[in-house]
Design an enzyme around this catalytic site. Structure first.
Site, PDB file in Angstrom:
ATOM      1  N   GLU A   1      -5.630 -19.160 -20.503  1.00 12.45           N
ATOM      2  CA  GLU A   1      -5.591 -17.775 -20.997  1.00 12.45           C
ATOM      3  C   GLU A   1      -4.445 -16.970 -20.404  1.00 12.45           C
ATOM      4  OE1 GLU A   1      -8.314 -19.476 -20.454  1.00 12.45           O
ATOM      5  OE2 GLU A   1      -9.203 -19.400 -22.460  1.00 12.45           O
TER       6      GLU A   1
ATOM      7  N   HIS B   1     -20.703 -16.441 -21.437  1.00 15.70           N
ATOM      8  CA  HIS B   1     -20.062 -16.301 -22.748  1.00 15.70           C
ATOM      9  C   HIS B   1     -20.572 -15.074 -23.494  1.00 15.70           C
ATOM     10  CE1 HIS B   1     -19.277 -20.480 -21.812  1.00 15.70           C
ATOM     11  NE2 HIS B   1     -18.384 -20.519 -22.773  1.00 15.70           N
TER      12      HIS B   1
END
Lengths: 417, 325
Positions: free
Chosen positions: B57, B126
């Site tokens: 990321e 998540h």
């Protein structure tokens, strides 16, 4: 033994899937791992594999169908001895026959009762007053301060724990106005802020205020006023255009046993019979074409306006039409029109000629195709303004109509009793 | 049109009109995006403009920052908000600050797309929301649209804007259906009045707007009042004008958010109202938010950790009754 194949849940957020294609037919033999269909989830297109050896007994979903997760899309008749899993199982996406005991569809369930206890209660009580500073909303406090009222007085008077702005307003009303003054206040829709609140105000003072400021008295709308407002507002949305003409008045003047309006209704009806568009009206997205010419006539006094209909005017004698017009006048005075009186027209006439008005436009009534506005007599001519709905009458058709009309008002045959 | 299709259409149109627009992220190319937002784009614009990246990321946003400095208009997709934590140095120290630190010489016309929120049983790692952190970073624009029409227009606007924008999406909104008015001109920084009303102002954003709308009929029936529902659309800057107008009308404010309550985004709205709208309030403001716990995996616990239409209705009705509404 038969097994149901359901729309699988291929992702956590999938509610429904689209069946892209079947890879098998009814009656076809399938083995574990064979691809039987392609399914589109919210994320991707995936292959659906059989989890049973057997024969496709029934296919329930069509290609292209969008099916909720868990719904049966096919039935497989399994061969008991060959079946690798004994108990009923759903088809899953994994190629290997791994048993997957996933709950079929997970609709959001109502919150279990137990959560209410674990959830912290909204701590309202701690905001409640137990001393002189609490329990008054900021807006209520501001309102009280504006009028120099001690909020504690209101708290004591109402014996309420919590003050809102409506409590302060109620206190101010009650404290500074007599009941009669209040009812006058409400009748005229006046705000208490219009008065200096330092003494008891009675109805005389309110009346003085009303007289001094010439405050208008609000009138509730009658049902008929509401209906007229709705009608003319709808009419203003129509795609209209205007045709300005004058017709010869000679024959009307020679046949003055009947009014100009009565003769015009008769002649219009006759001309309308050769112009279909003028007999049509829009109703629920359909075109209704009447076999006869029915004409709505504007009948009004200073306060009320009605559009009663002279039905099938083309078939009626002039005396009959005149009689009906007279009955409309009586009904106007007696306010005795019925809903029936207002129905069935496709065209309208509004005559303000007797009041000396020269060319003017009229607004089309309800679903009619058009309306004519009849003006006053001047130099042997009468002004006729056609307002037409372009959805129903085109300009060419309207011009032909006006041409015929001009011709027929000079035709003595039209003026027979 | 679905929410994800509206985003896809916006990307497609902008990419087709402007060669400098590129999109990058994990699985955005060949796979079409984990939520199918970039579906069909690699076939149309090729691998140089629709770039599949490694699972890294920091490098996704870092590359986007570099591309933006170099003159491109990158749209970086992070697979989910939780993974963005690895990219926060790039987001906060570079994306948000380079324009300021370079005395305006560097512009960063870039977008980071940011799917987040409590979906279905994705568990604590998540399911997080990070608008409270992102909206606290000066220099970033933070959009969070609920409506399908707004999704289309706001994403287009974000890509074409010269400001760095974090475009937050809720994972359960992708399949929301709605109409898009392609010709409309709308300002994505202006709050959307999802429903007009006169007695309670309910402010929310992203998926919670839908849950509030589901709760409203019950609230209105139980309290005999009418609710005004405001979808913030932009979390930074905030359209205070719309809020002021509504609160002056209703005198009552409710904030609904999915994120954990302590330090959550809604605290900004409520503290602003306490500071600026105090004398307009006729009841203490109410704030409904998620529990201060890691989001549980178990479905029942998961649902009880966030506001639901049922709990929103129940809590607002209780609050309304206590305040004589």
């Amino acid at each position: 033994m038969s097994y149901e194949i359901v729309m699988p849940q291929l992702s956590d957020s999938m509610d429904e899937g689209k069946l892209i294609s079947w890879k098998v037919k009814e009656g076809q033999k399938v083995n574990v791992g064979d691809v039987i269909a392609e399914v589109e989830s919210d994320k991707a297109i995936m292959e659906l594999q059989s989890f049973q050896n057997g024969v496709v007994a029934e296919i329930r979903a069509k290609e292209g169908d969008v099916i909720p997760v868990g719904e049966v899309i096919a039935i497989i008749e399994a061969n008991e001895s060959e079946s690798p899993v004994k108990k009923s199982e759903k088809v899953v996406k994994e190629p290997s026959p791994v048993k997957r005991e996933k709950a079929p569809v997970q609709k959001p369930q109502p919150k279990p009762a137990v959560t209410k206890e674990t959830k912290p209660k909204i701590a309202l009580s701690k905001h409640h007053p137990d001393d002189e500073t609490g329990g008054i909303s900021p807006k209520a406090r501001a309102k009280a301060a504006q009028y120099g009222v001690d909020t504690q007085t209101i708290v004591q008077k109402t014996s309420k724990e919590l003050l809102h702005v409506k409590d302060v307003e109620a206190y101010l009303r009650e404290h500074y106005f007599t009941p009669k003054a209040l009812s006058l206040l409400d009748k005229y829709g006046l705000d208490i802020a219009s008065f200096a609140l330092n003494h008891k105000i009675d109805e005389t003072e309110v009346q003085e205020f009303i007289d001094k400021n010439e405050t208008p008295l609000p009138q509730p709308l009658t049902q008929m006023q509401k209906a007229i407002i709705a009608n003319v507002t709808a009419s203003a949305q129509k795609p209209v255009y205007h045709l300005y003409e004058h017709i010869d008045a000679q024959l009307f003047l020679e046949h003055d046993a009947y009014s100009i309006t009565a003769w015009l209704i008769k002649i219009f009806a006759n001309v309308m019979m050769t112009h279909e568009a003028f007999r049509s009206r829009l109703q629920n997205d359909r075109l209704i074409i009447s076999p006869n010419a029915s004409i709505a006539v504007a009948v009004a006094d200073a306060k009320n306006l009605y559009m009663p209909v002279v039905k099938d005017a083309n078939k009626r004698a002039i005396a009959d039409i005149a009689k009906e017009l007279a009955s409309f006048k009586t009904k106007l005075q007696e306010k005795s029109f019925s809903a029936q009186d207002m129905q069935g027209s496709s065209f309208g006439i509004s005559n303000l000629g007797m009041l000396g008005v020269e060319p003017f436009d009229a607004m089309i009534n309800k679903n009619d195709a058009g309306i004519v506005a009849i003006g006053g007599l001047k130099d042997g001519q009468i002004s006729v303004t056609l307002t037409a709905d372009h959805r129903l009458i085109n300009g060419y058709e309207a011009a032909l109509f006006m041409q015929d009309l001009k011709q027929e008002v000079q035709n003595p045959l039209q003026f027979k009793d | 049109m679905l929410y994800r299709e509206a985003l896809n259409r916006a990307l497609d149109e902008v990419m087709s009109a402007d060669d400098s627009v590129v999109t990058l992220g994990e699985d955005v190319g060949l796979y079409g995006g984990s939520f199918r937002v970039t579906e069909g784009l690699v076939e149309k614009y090729g691998e140089k403009r629709v770039i599949d990246t490694p699972i890294a990321e920091l490098s996704i946003v870092g590359n986007a920052v570099g591309m933006a400095i170099g003159g491109l208009r990158p749209v970086a997709e992070l697979m989910t908000g939780n993974f963005s934590l690895l990219a926060f140095d790039q987001i906060i120290n570079h994306m948000a600050k380079l324009h300021y630190m370079s005395n305006g010489k560097i512009i960063l016309p870039m977008v980071v797309r940011f799917p987040q929120g409590v979906s279905r049983q994705l568990a604590a790692q998540h399911s997080e929301s990070y608008e409270q952190m992102l909206s606290a970073v000066p220099g970033l624009r933070v959009l969070s649209v609920n409506d399908v029409n707004y999704a289309y227009h706001a994403l287009k606007y974000a890509i074409l804007s010269d400001d760095p924008v974090v475009f937050i999406e809720h994972e359960l909104l992708y399949n929301k259906k709605g109409e898009v008015d392609f010709a409309q001109k709308l300002d994505p920084f202006q709050a959307r009045i999802a429903k007009e009303g006169s007695d309670i102002t309910i402010v929310s954003y992203l998926k919670m707007v839908d849950d509030v709308m589901l709760a409203v009929p019950e609230i209105e029936e139980a309290l005999g009042c009418s609710c005004e529902v405001i979808d913030l659309c932009s979390l930074n800057p905030i359209d205070y004008e719309t809020l002021i107008e509504s609160i002056q009308k209703t005198s009552r404010l409710v904030m609904v958010e999915e994120d954990h309550k302590t330090g959550g985004y809604g605290a900004q709205i409520i503290s602003w109202a306490a500071e600026e709208m105090f004398y307009a309030l006729d009841a203490p403001p109410l704030r409904l938010a998620g529990e201060d716990v890691p989001v549980p995996y178990n479905r029942s616990l998961e649902l009880s950790s966030i506001p639901t239409p049922e709990s929103i209705a129940q809590d607002i009705i209780a609050w309304g009754k206590n305040n004589e509404l």
